[in-house]
Design a protein around this motif. Structure first.
Motif, mmCIF file in Angstrom:
data_model
loop_
_atom_site.group_PDB
_atom_site.id
_atom_site.type_symbol
_atom_site.label_atom_id
_atom_site.label_comp_id
_atom_site.label_asym_id
_atom_site.label_seq_id
_atom_site.Cartn_x
_atom_site.Cartn_y
_atom_site.Cartn_z
ATOM 1 N N PHE A 25 46.018 27.819 30.739
ATOM 2 C CA PHE A 25 45.742 26.597 31.501
ATOM 3 C C PHE A 25 44.762 25.662 30.799
ATOM 4 C CE2 PHE A 25 46.521 29.635 35.258
ATOM 5 C CZ PHE A 25 47.888 29.410 35.205
ATOM 6 N N TRP A 26 44.201 26.099 29.661
ATOM 7 C CA TRP A 26 43.382 25.248 28.800
ATOM 8 C C TRP A 26 42.083 24.781 29.448
ATOM 9 C CZ3 TRP A 26 45.167 26.149 24.265
ATOM 10 C CH2 TRP A 26 46.545 26.305 24.059
ATOM 11 N N GLY A 27 41.661 25.417 30.524
ATOM 12 C CA GLY A 27 40.476 24.962 31.245
ATOM 13 C C GLY A 27 39.187 25.533 30.673
ATOM 14 N N LYS A 28 38.122 24.753 30.792
ATOM 15 C CA LYS A 28 36.773 25.172 30.427
ATOM 16 C C LYS A 28 35.911 25.382 31.669
ATOM 17 C CE LYS A 28 33.203 25.576 27.493
ATOM 18 N NZ LYS A 28 33.057 26.649 26.506
ATOM 19 N N TYR A 29 36.273 24.677 32.759
ATOM 20 C CA TYR A 29 35.475 24.730 33.983
ATOM 21 C C TYR A 29 36.379 25.028 35.177
ATOM 22 C CZ TYR A 29 32.787 21.606 30.891
ATOM 23 O OH TYR A 29 32.153 21.033 29.814
ATOM 24 N N THR A 30 35.811 25.701 36.168
ATOM 25 C CA THR A 30 36.479 25.878 37.453
ATOM 26 C C THR A 30 35.468 25.646 38.566
ATOM 27 O OG1 THR A 30 36.039 28.264 37.387
ATOM 28 C CG2 THR A 30 38.200 27.529 36.618
ATOM 29 N N ALA A 31 35.964 25.159 39.701
ATOM 30 C CA ALA A 31 35.099 24.931 40.864
ATOM 31 C C ALA A 31 35.962 24.934 42.115
ATOM 32 C CB ALA A 31 34.355 23.605 40.737
ATOM 33 N N HIS A 32 35.650 25.813 43.054
ATOM 34 C CA HIS A 32 36.488 25.952 44.245
ATOM 35 C C HIS A 32 35.635 25.984 45.508
ATOM 36 C CE1 HIS A 32 39.956 26.516 41.715
ATOM 37 N NE2 HIS A 32 39.252 27.374 41.009
ATOM 38 N N PRO A 33 36.070 25.274 46.551
ATOM 39 C CA PRO A 33 35.229 25.087 47.734
ATOM 40 C C PRO A 33 35.350 26.158 48.809
ATOM 41 C CG PRO A 33 37.168 23.712 47.913
ATOM 42 C CD PRO A 33 37.272 24.415 46.589
ATOM 43 N N TYR A 34 36.382 27.026 48.714
ATOM 44 C CA TYR A 34 36.612 28.025 49.757
ATOM 45 C C TYR A 34 36.683 29.417 49.139
ATOM 46 C CZ TYR A 34 38.302 23.669 51.814
ATOM 47 O OH TYR A 34 38.418 22.364 52.228
ATOM 48 N N VAL A 35 36.234 30.400 49.892
ATOM 49 C CA VAL A 35 36.409 31.804 49.522
ATOM 50 C C VAL A 35 37.312 32.425 50.577
ATOM 51 C CG1 VAL A 35 35.286 34.017 49.099
ATOM 52 C CG2 VAL A 35 34.112 31.888 48.482
ATOM 53 N N GLY A 36 38.428 33.000 50.121
ATOM 54 C CA GLY A 36 39.444 33.481 51.046
ATOM 55 C C GLY A 36 40.599 32.505 51.104
ATOM 56 N N CYS A 37 41.731 32.962 51.635
ATOM 57 C CA CYS A 37 42.924 32.110 51.683
ATOM 58 C C CYS A 37 43.808 32.545 52.838
ATOM 59 C CB CYS A 37 43.691 32.212 50.368
ATOM 60 S SG CYS A 37 45.225 31.260 50.345
ATOM 61 N N ARG A 38 44.199 31.579 53.655
ATOM 62 C CA ARG A 38 45.006 31.875 54.832
ATOM 63 C C ARG A 38 46.382 32.419 54.461
ATOM 64 N NH1 ARG A 38 44.887 34.091 59.583
ATOM 65 N NH2 ARG A 38 46.188 33.105 61.168
ATOM 66 N N SER A 39 46.910 32.064 53.303
ATOM 67 C CA SER A 39 48.243 32.541 52.927
ATOM 68 C C SER A 39 48.281 34.057 52.846
ATOM 69 C CB SER A 39 48.674 31.938 51.586
ATOM 70 O OG SER A 39 48.922 30.551 51.718
ATOM 71 N N GLY A 40 47.209 34.656 52.337
ATOM 72 C CA GLY A 40 47.085 36.107 52.349
ATOM 73 C C GLY A 40 48.202 36.840 51.632
ATOM 74 N N CYS A 41 48.682 36.313 50.516
ATOM 75 C CA CYS A 41 49.762 36.974 49.781
ATOM 76 C C CYS A 41 49.335 38.391 49.394
ATOM 77 C CB CYS A 41 50.117 36.175 48.532
ATOM 78 S SG CYS A 41 50.599 34.460 48.887
ATOM 79 N N GLU A 42 50.226 39.339 49.586
ATOM 80 C CA GLU A 42 49.878 40.738 49.354
ATOM 81 C C GLU A 42 49.519 40.994 47.894
ATOM 82 O OE1 GLU A 42 49.365 42.502 51.787
ATOM 83 O OE2 GLU A 42 50.579 41.727 53.422
ATOM 84 N N PHE A 43 50.127 40.263 46.963
ATOM 85 C CA PHE A 43 49.919 40.503 45.538
ATOM 86 C C PHE A 43 48.781 39.681 44.946
ATOM 87 C CE2 PHE A 43 53.664 37.595 46.020
ATOM 88 C CZ PHE A 43 52.981 36.419 45.759
ATOM 89 N N CYS A 44 48.056 38.924 45.742
ATOM 90 C CA CYS A 44 47.074 37.985 45.209
ATOM 91 C C CYS A 44 45.925 38.708 44.504
ATOM 92 C CB CYS A 44 46.527 37.096 46.318
ATOM 93 S SG CYS A 44 45.326 35.885 45.730
ATOM 94 N N TYR A 45 45.702 38.391 43.238
ATOM 95 C CA TYR A 45 44.632 39.039 42.472
ATOM 96 C C TYR A 45 43.256 38.741 43.047
ATOM 97 C CZ TYR A 45 43.785 34.463 40.350
ATOM 98 O OH TYR A 45 43.494 33.138 40.157
#
Length: 377
Positions: A25-45
């Motif tokens: 993905f060629w990224g140097k930075y990441t920033a995310h506002p939420y911890v957890g996810c409603r989709s709740g995919c069983e395979f989610c790393y």
């Protein structure tokens, strides 16, 4: 299951990675506002213990922690950083509809004129198309829609609450029509049920039909609680798959699985996806955005070195060869002087003076620089 939001003020938001994420993905930075996810995919790393930190993995999809100061933190922490690619946001519903933090973070990226990458499952992203277009005009935007399969039976089994796949594809088409580079993150490819040629080709063809230009495939990883939930989902889908999955990941009854499938499996999968992409005139890697400037040549050469690491992985080369190219890519990508000027002044000898650049790799770099010079003349 009832959804709960827990608001808090985070201490920081911006993750500055030691190296860019090449050749993915060629990224140097990441920033995310939420911890957890409603989709709740069983395979989610992200449900695996190494990613979720101290949060309870069992509440990953029922308790969404909200960093209410995400936008102001990003504005303060991004100031003065080198304008490399940043991956931000999370357009999951209903969190983003309620708080709008990802939209606010886009405004910060626009104001600082950073290039942007987004990997997303939610079609809600198109709500902010005007901001994405502005950022794309200033720098660059790349989007990878995360899709595992077009098969509705697999979606019901492994990601029943995630947004519909056809909705994601329509969102991809809308982004592509607005001039944004978009494709598919075919991740994870589910072994035995989603890794056969017909299913993979259906996904690649759908990407092409909806304006995508690339498809990146990645195998299923298995870690902690996520591994257990994934195994249970396979068991519900088809009990006969359970022993096959255990064998693939070397997972004894009282033990833990390997994190990744065997290299031979991953190589076969990658080569098949590459072949199918070529058949449909798509790329199996996302092209890297390189900003103009005196060090742009370093970024382009580093891109080729990173891509070579992926080729070697598909060839099942020895690890020392793969790591030789990876370390050389990091060196060139982060070097403060133009490798073209170094080569012009001191030839291959000058290139070999750089850390992690041996004779063979220096020769490759020299050939690429000659190509670049020929293209410019």
């Amino acid at each position: 299951m009832e959804l709960e939001f827990q608001e808090y003020r985070a201490k920081k938001i911006l993750n500055v990675h030691k190296h860019v994420d090449g050749p993915w993905f060629w990224g140097k930075y990441t920033a995310h506002p939420y911890v957890g996810c409603r989709s709740g995919c069983e395979f989610c790393y992200s449900r695996g213990s190494r990613y979720l930190g101290k949060c309870d993995p069992d509440t990953f999809d029922t308790l969404i922690q909200v960093k209410v100061n995400a936008v102001e933190l990003l504005r303060g922490e991004l100031f003065g950083q080198e304008q490399e690619i940043i991956s931000i946001g999370d357009w999951q519903q209903p969190a983003e509809e309620r708080y709008g933090l990802s939209c606010g973070m886009l405004e910060v990226v626009r104001d600082f004129e950073f290039p942007l990458f987004i990997v997303e499952r939610s079609p809600l992203l198109t709500r902010d198309l005007d901001l994405l277009v502005e950022i794309n005009q200033q720098a660059w935007v790349g989007v990878a829609y995360s899709i595992s399969s077009l098969d509705p039976a697999l979606k019901r089994a492994f990601e029943p609450r995630s947004p519909g796949v056809r909705r994601r594809l329509r969102a991809m088409e809308k982004l592509a029509s607005a001039g944004i580079q978009v494709g598919t993150a075919l991740m994870p490819v589910l072994p035995f049920v989603g890794d056969d040629e017909p299913r993979l080709e259906d996904m690649i063809r759908a990407t092409k039909d909806h304006g995508g230009t690339f498809v990146m495939g990645g195998g299923l990883t298995m870690d902690g609680v996520q591994a257990e939930r994934t195994l249970e989902a396979f068991q519900r889908f088809d009990p006969a798959l359970t022993p096959r999955l255990r064998k693939l990941y070397g997972w004894e009854e009282d033990g833990e699985p390997n994190y990744s499938p065997p290299g031979a499996y991953s190589a076969r999968l990658g080569l098949l996806i590459r072949e199918l992409c070529e058949r449909h005139d798509l790329l199996d890697r996302m092209p890297r955005y390189v900003a103009p400037g005196p060090l742009a040549v370093n970024k382009r050469v580093a891109e080729r070195l990173f891509l070579r690491t992926y080729d070697l992985e598909l060839e099942q080369a020895k690890n020392y060869r793969i790591w030789a190219y990876r370390k050389a890519a990091w060196t060139v990508d982060e070097w403060p002087e133009s490798v073209a000027e170094i080569y012009e002044a001191r030839g291959e000898t000058g290139l070999r003076e750089l850390p992690n650049i041996g004779k063979s790799i220096a020769g490759r770099i020299a050939n690429w620089l000659k190509e670049e010079n020929g293209n410019e003349s």
